[in-house]
Design a protein around this motif. Sequence first.
Motif, PDB file in Angstrom:
ATOM      1  N   VAL A 103       0.822  -1.214   0.000  1.00 17.01           N
ATOM      2  CA  VAL A 103       0.000   0.000   0.000  1.00 17.01           C
ATOM      3  C   VAL A 103       0.856   1.265   0.000  1.00 17.01           C
ATOM      4  N   VAL A 143      -2.534   5.616   7.104  1.00 14.41           N
ATOM      5  CA  VAL A 143      -2.890   4.447   6.294  1.00 14.41           C
ATOM      6  C   VAL A 143      -1.981   3.270   6.657  1.00 14.41           C
ATOM      7  N   PHE A 185      -2.939   0.353  10.096  1.00 13.68           N
ATOM      8  CA  PHE A 185      -2.799  -1.077   9.799  1.00 13.68           C
ATOM      9  C   PHE A 185      -1.890  -1.738  10.828  1.00 13.68           C
ATOM     10  N   ARG A 242      -8.268  -0.145   6.057  1.00 14.19           N
ATOM     11  CA  ARG A 242      -6.900  -0.535   6.436  1.00 14.19           C
ATOM     12  C   ARG A 242      -6.872  -1.130   7.843  1.00 14.19           C
TER      13      ARG A 242
END
Length: 489
Positions: free
Chosen positions: A40, A61, A65, A116
């Motif tokens: 990502v 992001v 995660f 995420r």
Amino acid sequence: MSDPSSIAALRERHGPRYRWLLLISVMVGTMASIMSSTVVNVAIPGMSHYFTLDQGRAQWVSSGFMVAMTVSMLTTPWLLARYGYRRTYVGTMVLLMAGGLAGGLAAHFPVVLAARVAEGLAAGVVQPIPAIIMLRAFEPHEQGRASGLFGMGVVLAPALGPSIGGVLVDWFGWRSIFFMVVPFCLGSIWLAYRYVPTSAPGGASAQSQGPRLDWRGLLLGSVGTLCLLNGLVEVRGGNPALAAALLLGALAALAATILWLRHARRTGREALINLDLFAYRTYTYGSLVAFIYGIALFGSTYLLPVYMQLALQLPASHVGTILLPSGIVLAITIGIAGRLTTRLPTYVMVSGGLVLLAASFALMPTVGLQTGLWVLVAWAILGRIGLGFILPSLNLGAMRPLDKALIPQGASAINFLRMLGGATGVSLCAIVLEWRLAVHGDALTRPGTSVARLAAFNESFLLLAAICGLAVIAAWRLRDPPGHVPVEE
């Protein structure tokens, strides 16, 4: 009538090769979870432009995660006992796939962030499962080969993922990155219904009314993890009072967690982490190595690309090309090291690998603006050879002495500590780099590079070498005398 999906029935149906089919089945899902964590990053620039994000919000992001993955690892033993291997594994793959689809189709950034977090939760639950299977389904003399095979497959995901992701972003845009996990998830679900048993670890039936989740321990662990990671971010952001408050909160949460786990053990309650694990000296030292090793490994994955682009002034397209040979060497080394784990003691494999990893960091100051790129490639390869010796042997060596009933919790806890070290390592490297840049009178926002900037990066690499040196001290204790029994506290 016996369950046709029990581990005994599946082993009888597929014969001696069954354990390898089971390992490959969970390997596909683990590859999908690791790919979702790394690839990502390729999409962040395009996503930032689409949603008009600043660097801080875009970084969530990746951070969201990692926090979700780190915390959810602690729930794996409970989920396996409550729902069994198959339902737990298929559930994580469905959640991972849903996160990928939601992230790729999202029209608003909060939806991407929620997707995420969902992917992180799934990735955290699935990652301890292969180690549990290797220690339960394979005989001791086969565990090294199994770990080597699994490691080779899993290493390919982060090695090839960014390269494939870059092509997809160029051709189809940033949304295509989220859809990459979908075919892996579909394949893993199909394999799960063929080869993954419905039973819980040890062959027992999953208990839908089984032990309750230790939500107090999970809450305390989550609060401590969030305080630690956000405190380190605030250290970088320059708010000393808030950083100190968050770091003190992390220490308080750690103390409260230990007190709660001790209370749970005394009163016979189900605990998120069974403290009996740490009655095994080998496991305790292995956990310490995993945490320190996580700091060095994840810190270097952050530092190396930044170093190549902002200190050596290499184009972004060259970074993947330079690191690709070391990724291939890592996959080959893991295969070889897996076979050596039954011939060489764990402490020799892990200590030797850490020495090579430390040497690769310590040699980075020999690279300069006029140095041939082959020198940089050589040091990267040296470090990956060291990683190749550590990866197949650390978890197996640390958990091998455990009582079989403790293996699920042992796999969960050691993976949690490694990822917690990794999340700490990324922030630690960023903090040290910014500090040394300021000392040398430079900043990454300035165009061009300088001798001062190279010096700041070199000092950061030397810090990673020193951290690996600390891990070697603990790794040298990864041994048990013959006839070892756990020590009492």
